[in-house]
Motif scaffolding. Structure first.
Motif, mmCIF file in Angstrom:
data_model
loop_
_atom_site.group_PDB
_atom_site.id
_atom_site.type_symbol
_atom_site.label_atom_id
_atom_site.label_comp_id
_atom_site.label_asym_id
_atom_site.label_seq_id
_atom_site.Cartn_x
_atom_site.Cartn_y
_atom_site.Cartn_z
ATOM 1 N N THR A 10 0.847 -1.200 0.000
ATOM 2 C CA THR A 10 0.000 0.000 0.000
ATOM 3 C C THR A 10 0.878 1.243 0.000
ATOM 4 O OG1 THR A 10 -0.110 0.081 2.429
ATOM 5 C CG2 THR A 10 -1.822 -1.183 1.276
ATOM 6 N N GLU A 28 0.404 5.651 -0.064
ATOM 7 C CA GLU A 28 -0.382 6.887 -0.133
ATOM 8 C C GLU A 28 0.549 8.086 0.077
ATOM 9 O OE1 GLU A 28 -3.866 7.167 2.318
ATOM 10 O OE2 GLU A 28 -4.227 5.008 2.232
ATOM 11 N N LYS A 34 -3.258 0.959 -5.463
ATOM 12 C CA LYS A 34 -4.614 0.793 -5.992
ATOM 13 C C LYS A 34 -5.608 1.036 -4.869
ATOM 14 C CE LYS A 34 -3.716 -2.380 -9.806
ATOM 15 N NZ LYS A 34 -3.923 -3.727 -10.354
ATOM 16 N N GLY A 35 -6.624 1.821 -5.168
ATOM 17 C CA GLY A 35 -7.627 2.132 -4.148
ATOM 18 C C GLY A 35 -7.255 3.300 -3.274
ATOM 19 N N ALA A 36 -5.980 3.746 -3.331
ATOM 20 C CA ALA A 36 -5.560 4.902 -2.524
ATOM 21 C C ALA A 36 -6.004 6.180 -3.214
ATOM 22 C CB ALA A 36 -4.039 4.910 -2.366
ATOM 23 N N PRO A 37 -6.314 7.235 -2.447
ATOM 24 C CA PRO A 37 -6.726 8.499 -3.081
ATOM 25 C C PRO A 37 -5.593 9.087 -3.915
ATOM 26 C CG PRO A 37 -6.361 8.800 -0.721
ATOM 27 C CD PRO A 37 -6.298 7.334 -0.970
ATOM 28 N N HIS A 69 0.301 2.440 -10.673
ATOM 29 C CA HIS A 69 0.286 1.639 -9.447
ATOM 30 C C HIS A 69 1.438 0.636 -9.564
ATOM 31 C CE1 HIS A 69 -3.662 3.427 -9.042
ATOM 32 N NE2 HIS A 69 -4.045 2.849 -10.176
#
Length: 901
Positions: A273, A275, A451-454, A469
């Protein structure tokens, strides 16, 4: 050469132009005939150390100021862009902090480091301590000659250790194999119990040969050998099951000792992850006031904002004479400036008439410089509270960009600011210096998030070029700059886990080379006489890379700077001087000139003569049957991931480790720091980390010499005060004790007294201003100028006192309750300060031609510095600045004084 396609040279199978003169595939027997004089040592020591600063011989070759010769264009790489993290850079310093060397400086006659036994102003350098290099500090024998025998011993020791380590590894592997056979197999193929060795994290600081688990000497298949998927340019990512460390992951204050985590391997996936908030852009351009304009042929010129900004780039740096007076810099700037003027609608006078700007000599940028200089002085003159307010405002804006969340952990981001536009300066003799660096827009920037992070929002009215990503990359954002077409990356800070792991792997790879170095050296020595040209060129290249720390070199595009390394050396870059001296002269990394004179093995000298044999001429390559990729592929057969640049790290670290074993420094902390610097200097010389003496060295030594003389003068004054209290001391201690040092004549004393008066005046004034700033901050009234006048009365008293002393030759005792005992203690303290400062002066003089910082930061394993610090109780702060302590936090916490490289 004709520009038609029919006349274009064909590219051979080895990647070089077929039109260039090429070495034969097989070396003939005639070429193997002994080269005159090369079979003898000529009374010299074993080769392998630079002799550049040694005594000049009668046959010295006069070298040209700049590397000349036609550019041989090479094939451009057609590979796809990779977003994976590049290997840890060997030069982590920012460009602004790096050493700059001009071609003229490098071309000047080298200074003999041994001849400078006195400071510039005549003060004698004290005799070297036990820790100094060589037998006698005043010996005329070049230090390179003294260290040549040591280098041979270091290499012999390395050969013995490599064999011992491999033997131990094989024994350990056999033992493990027997244990595995004796273990009763389980029906489902899984062991019931996990061994304690696997449960406990491997200590990164365990010495080689003492670890409970050993790597086999057989190389493991590297990541690069992973077959790529069909139709794609990069290898398939390897997914690994990572065992999570125990503990509360949500606790950000808990220290993560990644170097003790065996789960963090060398897998392709760098994060799960990610961000972050993107990047900080430089502020928009503010137009100059209407009365501030550049002039052309004496006429003020009105420019459009984009062109005016570029004029401001040049006008703002008129005080940087080594840039703005450089003809290449001027030519490149003016070419880009004219293009931008044309694109923006041209230049006009006050009446709106078009002005054709054609000659650089007629341009006057002084009005712009004066304006920006005034702004700089205004900023400098700001008071403390105003400066703090501006800084607080800036920090508040940048705070969201300073950290990112990487796999749930808060990590510091390094260069989160986008480079502002300006003029490219480059380093050394860069051919593109002076060209305009264009402003980077959000539409040029690719951001990398999970992916899925703002996705971080771009500035209003703009959009990002692309959002990726890429879990294989450790970059957060990237863009391509317009000067060289290089990609700029926003990475994590030097003290982050990821950067630390990159450095850790770099030095661990060098430790691994320790096991194989003897086989590599044996093979390339054998290969120096191989009948196949490609094998002989490869062996010669590895010899030069290992012995003289040459970089391998990479193929360059035709529009790039003509920088070369070992594999891309041209005919004109190498001069041969019998019996076995080789002179290298070329533009190396960052267009910095590399000039060195070295003694080589007679067979290497013979090989280079063969490689330069006619019909080869200027512009042709010496190693024309060798490429960097082929060389690195060959080296990887010895050890997974081994490349040419690992030799620099290994040689520096292993040499320092060998010196560290024999070190027994004693005395003060300063003396032990000098002992460390002496060892570091030996490493830098043995590994050829030389540098040109900086332009300011002489003035720095003069200032240091004046400070030492100043202490001698203060000590003499104290002695005179003793006589003032007790005149009979002259008989007791002898008249010589109270005499003035021979080099402290009255003229120098007068100058020094004037300096002390001015220094005292500045101190009092600065203290007064600082006290006033504090009063304003606390909401109180400022002190009146009368207060400053009263404080400065001390300076007037000092001036009168010096005048009286010069006239009478006597010094009155001063201070509260003066006694002979107090003055005696003061003399002891002065002696200590003189000794310490003299050590610093000697250290500085000895290091003037050696790049100690390069060795310490980039090539010597930082754990060795930590070992020295702990073994001899010297604070680590004496070797590593705050930034470096953060960068090498893993090294400081992972080893004790018993650790070995």
């Amino acid at each position: 050469m004709s520009s038609s396609d029919d006349d274009a040279p064909l590219i051979g199978s080895n990647g070089h132009f077929a039109g260039a003169a090429q070495s034969p595939e097989v070396i003939s027997k005639e070429a193997e005939q002994p080269v005159g004089g090369t079979s003898r040592r000529n009374g010299r020591l074993n080769p392998g150390v630079s002799i550049r600063f040694g005594p000049a011989g009668d046959g010295d070759v006069e070298m040209k100021d700049v590397v000349k010769g036609r550019q041989v264009n090479k094939r451009k790489s057609q590979g796809k862009k990779s977003y994976a993290e590049p290997e840890s850079s060997e030069d982590d310093k920012p460009l602004s902090k790096r050493r700059r060397t001009s071609g003229k400086q490098a071309a000047s006659k080298p200074t003999d480091a041994r001849s400078a036994q006195r400071l510039t102003n005549g003060t004698k350098v004290p005799e070297a301590s036990k820790t100094a290099i060589g037998e006698d500090s005043d010996s005329s024998t070049p230090i390179e000659t003294k260290l040549a025998k040591r280098k041979v011993k270091v290499e012999q020791q390395a050969e013995k250790e490599a064999k011992a380590v491999r033997k131990e590894a094989q024994a350990s592997a056999k033992k493990t194999s027997k244990t595995a056979k004796s273990t009763k197999p389980v029906t489902n193929g899984v062991k019931k119990e996990v061994s304690e060795a696997k449960k406990k994290p491997t200590n990164a600081g365990a010495p080689v040969g003492k670890s409970s688990t050993k790597k086999a000497s057989k190389p493991v298949k590297s990541e690069a050998s992973t077959p790529a998927k069909k139709g794609k340019g990069k290898a398939a990512p390897v997914k690994e099951e990572i065992e999570e460390p125990e503990g509360d992951e949500g606790d950000e204050d808990e220290e993560y000792r990644w170097w003790e985590d065996p789960a963090k391997g060398d897998g392709t996936i760098k994060w799960t992850t990610l961000e972050h908030n993107g990047v900080v852009f430089p502020p928009p351009y503010e137009s100059l006031p209407s009365d501030v304009k550049m002039k052309y042929n004496g006429t003020p010129v009105t420019l459009e904002p984009d062109a005016e900004e570029v004029a401001g780039f040049f006008g703002g740096m008129l005080n940087s004479t080594h840039n703005v007076e450089n003809p290449t810099f001027q030519k490149n700037f003016f070419g880009d400036f004219i293009d931008i003027i044309k694109k923006t609608g041209g230049a006009r006078d006050a009446k709106g008439n078009i002005i054709q700007i054609k000659e650089f000599a007629k341009c006057d940028f002084n009005p712009i410089f004066d304006y920006y200089e005034m702004k700089r002085l205004e900023k400098k003159a700001l008071k403390g509270p105003e400066k703090q307010a501006l800084k607080a405002e800036k920090d508040a804006v940048e705070a969201p960009y300073m950290h990112c969340m990487w796999d749930g952990r808060k990590q510091k981001v390094g260069n989160f600011r986008v480079e502002p536009p300006g003029l490219f300066r480059g380093r050394g003799e860069h051919p593109k210096t002076g060209k305009v660096k264009m402003r980077v827009e959000p539409e040029q920037i690719t951001v990398n998030v999970g992916k899925g992070a703002p996705v971080p929002p771009p500035p209003e009215g703009h959009r990002w070029k692309e959002v990726k990503h890429d879990q294989e990359g450790t970059w957060l954002a990237m863009w391509q700059e317009n000067i060289n077409g290089n990609y700029k990356y926003v990475m994590l800070a030097a003290n982050s886990d990821v950067k630390g792991q990159s450095d850790y792997k770099k030095f661990e790879k060098a430790r691994e080379l320790k096991k194989h170095i003897d086989r590599i050296r044996k093979d390339y020595q054998k290969g120096l006489k191989h009948e196949l040209m490609v094998d002989r060129q490869r062996a010669t290249a590895v010899y030069l890379i290992d012995k003289f720390a040459l970089r391998a070199g990479n193929e360059k595009g035709e529009d790039e700077a003509d920088t070369v390394g070992c594999c891309s050396l041209k005919f004109e870059n190498v001069t041969l001087r019998p019996p076995n001296t080789v002179i290298f002269d070329f533009l190396g990394k960052d267009s910095i000139r590399f000039y060195d004179e070295v003694e080589v093995d007679p067979q290497v000298f013979k090989n280079l003569k063969i490689f330069k044999k006619a019909p080869k001429k200027e512009g042709d390559e010496i190693f024309d049957r060798l490429t960097t990729s082929a060389l690195n592929k060959h080296l990887s057969n010895y050890m997974a991931g081994l490349t040419a640049k690992v030799f620099r790290t290994y040689n520096a670290s292993y040499t320092f480790a060998t010196l560290l074993r024999d070190m027994k420094p004693e005395g003060s902390v300063l003396e032990m720091v000098k002992a460390y610097n002496d060892a570091n200097r030996k490493v830098a010389i043995l590994c050829n980390h030389k540098r040109t003496v900086t332009a300011g060295h002489a003035s720095q030594m003069e200032k240091l010499g004046d400070r030492i003389k100043g202490l001698h003068y203060q000590k003499w004054r104290v002695k005179q005060m003793m006589l003032d209290l007790e005149p009979s001391l002259k008989k007791k201690k002898g008249a010589k004790f109270f005499e003035l040092d021979a080099d402290l004549d009255q003229e120098w004393i007068n100058e020094h007294q004037a300096f002390l008066i001015e220094e005292q005046q500045q101190k009092i004034t600065k203290k007064f201003e600082k006290d006033n700033e504090k009063l304003v901050t606390d909401g109180e009234k400022e002190m009146k100028p009368k207060e400053l006048e009263e404080r400065l009365s001390v300076v007037e008293d000092m001036e009168k006192k010096f005048q009286k002393e010069n006239k009478t030759g006597k010094v009155e005792a001063e201070g509260k309750g003066p006694t002979v005992e107090k003055f005696d203690n003061m003399i002891t303290k002065f002696d200590q300060r003189i000794e310490n400062m003299s050590l610093q002066a000697e250290d500085k003089e000895n290091n003037k031609e050696v790049a100690l910082g390069t060795s310490k930061i980039n090539y010597i394993d930082p754990r060795l510095t930590v070992v020295f610090s702990k073994r001899f109780q010297v604070p680590i702060e004496k070797f590593f600045s705050k930034t470096l302590r953060e960068k090498f936090d893993w090294a400081i916490k992972s080893v004790d004084e018993a650790w070995e490289f």
